[in-house]
Design a protein around this motif. Structure first.
Motif, PDB file in Angstrom:
ATOM      1  N   GLU A 171     134.336  -4.327  76.326  1.00 54.55           N
ATOM      2  CA  GLU A 171     134.549  -5.491  77.309  1.00 54.55           C
ATOM      3  C   GLU A 171     134.483  -4.779  78.526  1.00 54.55           C
ATOM      4  O   GLU A 171     134.387  -5.486  79.716  1.00 54.55           O
ATOM      5  CB  GLU A 171     135.896  -6.203  76.906  1.00 54.55           C
ATOM      6  N   ASN A 172     134.959  -3.667  78.875  1.00 56.66           N
ATOM      7  CA  ASN A 172     135.089  -2.857  80.010  1.00 56.66           C
ATOM      8  C   ASN A 172     133.754  -2.339  80.630  1.00 56.66           C
ATOM      9  O   ASN A 172     133.759  -1.591  81.600  1.00 56.66           O
ATOM     10  CB  ASN A 172     136.091  -1.691  80.114  1.00 56.66           C
ATOM     11  N   PHE A 173     132.673  -2.418  79.904  1.00 56.63           N
ATOM     12  CA  PHE A 173     131.420  -1.789  80.030  1.00 56.63           C
ATOM     13  C   PHE A 173     130.339  -3.020  80.188  1.00 56.63           C
ATOM     14  O   PHE A 173     130.036  -3.864  79.611  1.00 56.63           O
ATOM     15  CB  PHE A 173     131.018  -0.883  78.926  1.00 56.63           C
ATOM     16  N   VAL A 174     129.173  -2.438  81.053  1.00 54.80           N
ATOM     17  CA  VAL A 174     128.067  -3.010  80.960  1.00 54.80           C
ATOM     18  C   VAL A 174     127.047  -2.359  80.371  1.00 54.80           C
ATOM     19  O   VAL A 174     126.789  -1.097  80.578  1.00 54.80           O
ATOM     20  CB  VAL A 174     127.887  -3.444  82.536  1.00 54.80           C
ATOM     21  N   LEU A 175     126.042  -3.067  79.626  1.00 58.14           N
ATOM     22  CA  LEU A 175     125.006  -2.483  79.010  1.00 58.14           C
ATOM     23  C   LEU A 175     123.559  -2.538  79.957  1.00 58.14           C
ATOM     24  O   LEU A 175     123.368  -3.500  80.469  1.00 58.14           O
ATOM     25  CB  LEU A 175     124.515  -3.106  77.777  1.00 58.14           C
ATOM     26  N   LYS A 176     123.084  -1.158  80.132  1.00 53.88           N
ATOM     27  CA  LYS A 176     121.698  -1.179  80.870  1.00 53.88           C
ATOM     28  C   LYS A 176     120.691  -0.388  80.275  1.00 53.88           C
ATOM     29  O   LYS A 176     120.945   0.446  79.588  1.00 53.88           O
ATOM     30  CB  LYS A 176     122.173  -0.330  82.413  1.00 53.88           C
ATOM     31  N   PRO A 177     119.412  -0.840  80.448  1.00 54.38           N
ATOM     32  CA  PRO A 177     118.483   0.000  80.051  1.00 54.38           C
ATOM     33  C   PRO A 177     118.019   1.202  80.786  1.00 54.38           C
ATOM     34  O   PRO A 177     118.339   0.836  82.046  1.00 54.38           O
ATOM     35  CB  PRO A 177     117.224  -0.995  79.934  1.00 54.38           C
ATOM     36  N   LEU A 178     117.556   2.337  80.393  1.00 55.15           N
ATOM     37  CA  LEU A 178     117.522   3.507  81.194  1.00 55.15           C
ATOM     38  C   LEU A 178     116.334   3.376  82.491  1.00 55.15           C
ATOM     39  O   LEU A 178     116.739   3.687  83.365  1.00 55.15           O
ATOM     40  CB  LEU A 178     117.346   4.653  80.257  1.00 55.15           C
ATOM     41  N   PHE A 179     115.462   2.389  81.944  1.00 49.40           N
ATOM     42  CA  PHE A 179     114.131   2.554  82.980  1.00 49.40           C
ATOM     43  C   PHE A 179     113.871   1.241  83.157  1.00 49.40           C
ATOM     44  O   PHE A 179     112.582   0.792  83.181  1.00 49.40           O
ATOM     45  CB  PHE A 179     113.118   3.377  82.200  1.00 49.40           C
TER      46      PHE A 179
ATOM     47  N   ILE B 289     119.832  -3.301  68.806  1.00 51.18           N
ATOM     48  CA  ILE B 289     119.090  -2.284  69.383  1.00 51.18           C
ATOM     49  C   ILE B 289     118.618  -1.282  68.519  1.00 51.18           C
ATOM     50  O   ILE B 289     119.491  -0.429  68.179  1.00 51.18           O
ATOM     51  CB  ILE B 289     119.929  -1.852  70.878  1.00 51.18           C
ATOM     52  N   GLU B 290     117.432  -1.051  68.436  1.00 54.74           N
ATOM     53  CA  GLU B 290     116.850   0.170  67.850  1.00 54.74           C
ATOM     54  C   GLU B 290     116.950   1.271  68.543  1.00 54.74           C
ATOM     55  O   GLU B 290     116.946   2.534  67.944  1.00 54.74           O
ATOM     56  CB  GLU B 290     115.529  -0.269  67.064  1.00 54.74           C
ATOM     57  N   ASP B 291     116.296   1.347  69.677  1.00 53.08           N
ATOM     58  CA  ASP B 291     116.178   2.727  70.591  1.00 53.08           C
ATOM     59  C   ASP B 291     117.247   2.964  71.590  1.00 53.08           C
ATOM     60  O   ASP B 291     117.340   2.698  72.518  1.00 53.08           O
ATOM     61  CB  ASP B 291     114.868   2.585  71.317  1.00 53.08           C
ATOM     62  N   LYS B 292     118.376   3.124  70.867  1.00 52.36           N
ATOM     63  CA  LYS B 292     119.682   3.254  71.602  1.00 52.36           C
ATOM     64  C   LYS B 292     119.594   4.433  72.519  1.00 52.36           C
ATOM     65  O   LYS B 292     120.477   4.478  73.418  1.00 52.36           O
ATOM     66  CB  LYS B 292     120.941   3.548  70.460  1.00 52.36           C
ATOM     67  N   GLU B 293     118.755   5.458  72.448  1.00 48.58           N
ATOM     68  CA  GLU B 293     118.687   6.421  73.238  1.00 48.58           C
ATOM     69  C   GLU B 293     118.228   5.925  74.720  1.00 48.58           C
ATOM     70  O   GLU B 293     118.349   6.803  75.490  1.00 48.58           O
ATOM     71  CB  GLU B 293     117.535   7.689  72.513  1.00 48.58           C
ATOM     72  N   ASN B 294     117.683   4.707  74.642  1.00 49.79           N
ATOM     73  CA  ASN B 294     117.132   4.371  75.936  1.00 49.79           C
ATOM     74  C   ASN B 294     118.163   3.301  76.567  1.00 49.79           C
ATOM     75  O   ASN B 294     117.700   2.685  77.424  1.00 49.79           O
ATOM     76  CB  ASN B 294     115.874   3.682  75.641  1.00 49.79           C
ATOM     77  N   TYR B 295     119.387   3.372  76.278  1.00 48.23           N
ATOM     78  CA  TYR B 295     120.355   2.418  76.824  1.00 48.23           C
ATOM     79  C   TYR B 295     121.632   3.209  77.278  1.00 48.23           C
ATOM     80  O   TYR B 295     122.114   4.360  76.436  1.00 48.23           O
ATOM     81  CB  TYR B 295     120.840   1.319  75.878  1.00 48.23           C
ATOM     82  N   ILE B 296     122.575   2.799  78.184  1.00 49.16           N
ATOM     83  CA  ILE B 296     123.618   3.379  78.435  1.00 49.16           C
ATOM     84  C   ILE B 296     124.743   2.238  78.505  1.00 49.16           C
ATOM     85  O   ILE B 296     124.280   1.158  78.800  1.00 49.16           O
ATOM     86  CB  ILE B 296     123.814   4.186  79.934  1.00 49.16           C
ATOM     87  N   LEU B 297     125.815   2.680  78.472  1.00 48.63           N
ATOM     88  CA  LEU B 297     126.991   1.933  78.580  1.00 48.63           C
ATOM     89  C   LEU B 297     127.732   2.266  79.838  1.00 48.63           C
ATOM     90  O   LEU B 297     128.248   3.526  79.625  1.00 48.63           O
ATOM     91  CB  LEU B 297     127.900   1.465  77.171  1.00 48.63           C
ATOM     92  N   GLN B 298     127.956   1.851  80.980  1.00 47.86           N
ATOM     93  CA  GLN B 298     128.417   1.934  81.955  1.00 47.86           C
ATOM     94  C   GLN B 298     129.622   1.217  82.485  1.00 47.86           C
ATOM     95  O   GLN B 298     129.705  -0.158  82.192  1.00 47.86           O
ATOM     96  CB  GLN B 298     127.602   1.927  83.104  1.00 47.86           C
ATOM     97  N   ARG B 299     130.809   1.811  82.828  1.00 52.65           N
ATOM     98  CA  ARG B 299     132.069   1.201  82.818  1.00 52.65           C
ATOM     99  C   ARG B 299     131.947  -0.016  84.018  1.00 52.65           C
ATOM    100  O   ARG B 299     131.259   0.464  85.146  1.00 52.65           O
ATOM    101  CB  ARG B 299     133.391   2.206  83.238  1.00 52.65           C
ATOM    102  N   LYS B 300     132.490  -1.307  83.926  1.00 53.61           N
ATOM    103  CA  LYS B 300     132.170  -2.048  84.879  1.00 53.61           C
ATOM    104  C   LYS B 300     133.251  -1.747  86.055  1.00 53.61           C
ATOM    105  O   LYS B 300     134.080  -1.124  85.995  1.00 53.61           O
ATOM    106  CB  LYS B 300     132.692  -3.392  84.257  1.00 53.61           C
ATOM    107  N   VAL B 301     132.660  -2.191  87.349  1.00 46.95           N
ATOM    108  CA  VAL B 301     133.362  -2.215  88.581  1.00 46.95           C
ATOM    109  C   VAL B 301     133.499  -3.421  89.298  1.00 46.95           C
ATOM    110  O   VAL B 301     132.589  -4.490  88.943  1.00 46.95           O
ATOM    111  CB  VAL B 301     132.678  -1.100  89.604  1.00 46.95           C
ATOM    112  N   GLN B 302     134.495  -3.763  90.153  1.00 44.33           N
ATOM    113  CA  GLN B 302     134.562  -5.115  90.593  1.00 44.33           C
ATOM    114  C   GLN B 302     134.029  -5.048  92.085  1.00 44.33           C
ATOM    115  O   GLN B 302     134.810  -4.388  92.807  1.00 44.33           O
ATOM    116  CB  GLN B 302     136.148  -5.392  90.451  1.00 44.33           C
TER     117      GLN B 302
END
Length: 393
Positions: free
Chosen positions: A287-295, A314-327
């Motif tokens: 819940e503290n993270f946002v999902l982003k595609p790399l490119f 998501i099949e290509d998990k290497e092409n995504y990151i989870l980044q901690r949310k900021v306010q």
């Protein structure tokens, strides 16, 4: 955030001045603006600027330590472009303007890219708004305009004739950022050319001018890969992956190498923790993270509320990151007493023989929506869209 400047701007603001600003920019560029221009700049303190500078210096130092082998892992094999370079010509570092748990206003890294942005437009915009609101003259950030343009020329045109340098884009007249293309042509004397208009002879590329074929020796590349892949039936005489006798400004491989791909590798107090999706630890709360595609660009594919079910699909998990949310902090008061949030992009140019890149200017995006992106703004709001930051002296 600097109350005296905010108060003065809001008191001096009028819709007539805003309209004059838009007309000035359209007249100087010779075209209309395809994205929303915010009515207001933002004003940031000297302390906040020092935090930005410290974070940028640290990030640049870390980027310089990454090996070519490590960075090349970011490049999809089917998109690898020959004749890579040691460093990128551009670096843009994006920070959200946030508040920490102690209520202190701090920058938080959102993403970074080795890809060009509105270098010509931001210079023109800063000059235009400073003429309409003269008190901004004393706060101007960038180097004097002639020096700014000369620096831009040295990076993009180099020692070639401007006639042999092009700005490359997909259907440039349809791009929201075309106003920047027009100003780049005006500043540098180069021509904007659609990728479909390029001619190829063996390894050389050409464009047509007054019925003649002109050899292209340097390409100021504004083509975004994910947009290129959205046009699978685009008819072109060359592919980026061809062996070509041209100099890329900047080389397309850097689109991948300096991107969200390196966010999990960076460490700084103003860099929120990120993980590659495949490496996300069970100890963290999703819940503290946002999902982003790399490119992706312009917020495409970002999910603010990822769930285990979404991640599992998501099949290509290497092409995504989870980044901690900021306010993002609603800090920038409009004339109606409502507040906008913002993020700031620090714009660097990197000469090939320079140890470090040169900070040229900044670009701000303001919003009242949940996502800080000009595409997600309400049409009837004010103090939203593209802008610029002025710093306390």
């Amino acid at each position: 955030m600097i109350s005296k400047y905010r108060k003065q701007f809001n008191e001096e603001f009028s819709q007539e001045k805003y309209q004059k600003l838009i007309e000035t920019l359209e007249k100087s560029s010779g075209t209309t603006n395809g994205f929303r221009q915010s009515e207001s700049p933002i004003f940031l303190s000297k302390d906040f600027k020092n935090k930005l500078t410290d974070a940028c210096d640290s990030i640049i130092s870390q980027v310089k330590t990454f090996s070519n082998e490590e960075l090349q892992k970011a490049i999809p094999k089917h998109l690898f472009v020959p004749n890579d370079t040691e460093k990128p010509h551009f670096l843009a570092i994006d920070f959200g303007i946030c508040k920490n748990e102690n209520g202190e206003v701090v920058p938080q890294l959102i993403e970074l890219q080795a890809f060009p942005t509105l270098y010509a437009y931001q210079e023109e915009f800063e000059g235009a708004i400073s003429e309409i609101y003269p008190f901004l003259q004393e706060l101007r950030n960038s180097i004097p305009k002639p020096e700014y343009i000369q620096f831009l020329k040295e990076v993009i045109v180099g020692e070639e004739s401007p006639e042999n340098v092009i700005l490359l884009e997909i259907f440039p007249e349809e791009q929201k950022t075309k106003i920047d293309f027009y100003l780049t042509e005006k500043y540098l004397g180069i021509k904007t050319v659609c990728i479909t208009k390029i001619k190829k002879q063996v390894k050389k590329l050409f464009y047509e001018k007054d019925g003649n074929l002109i050899e292209i020796k340097r390409i100021y590349n504004r083509v975004i890969f994910d947009e290129l892949e959205q046009h699978p039936n685009l008819k072109t005489e060359f592919q980026f992956t061809d062996e070509l006798d041209v100099k890329w400004i900047t080389h397309p491989n850097w689109f991948f190498k300096i991107s969200k791909f390196i966010l999990p590798k960076l460490n700084h107090e103003f860099v929120p923790k990120s993980y590659f999706l495949a490496d996300f630890p069970e100890t963290e709360n999703l819940e503290n993270f946002v999902l982003k595609p790399l490119f992706s660009f312009a917020g495409s594919g970002v999910n603010l509320y990822p769930t285990p079910e979404i991640l599992a699909e998501i099949e290509d998990k290497e092409n995504y990151i989870l980044q901690r949310k900021v306010q993002y902090a609603p800090l920038f008061e409009d004339i109606n007493g409502e507040f906008s949030k913002a993020e700031i992009r620090m714009l660097y140019l990197w000469k090939e023989d320079a140890e470090n890149p040169q900070l040229m200017d900044n670009l701000v995006r303001m919003t009242k929506a949940e996502m800080v992106n000009v595409n997600f703004n309400k049409k009837d709001a004010i103090w939203i869209g593209s802008s610029i930051a002025f710093f306390e002296k």
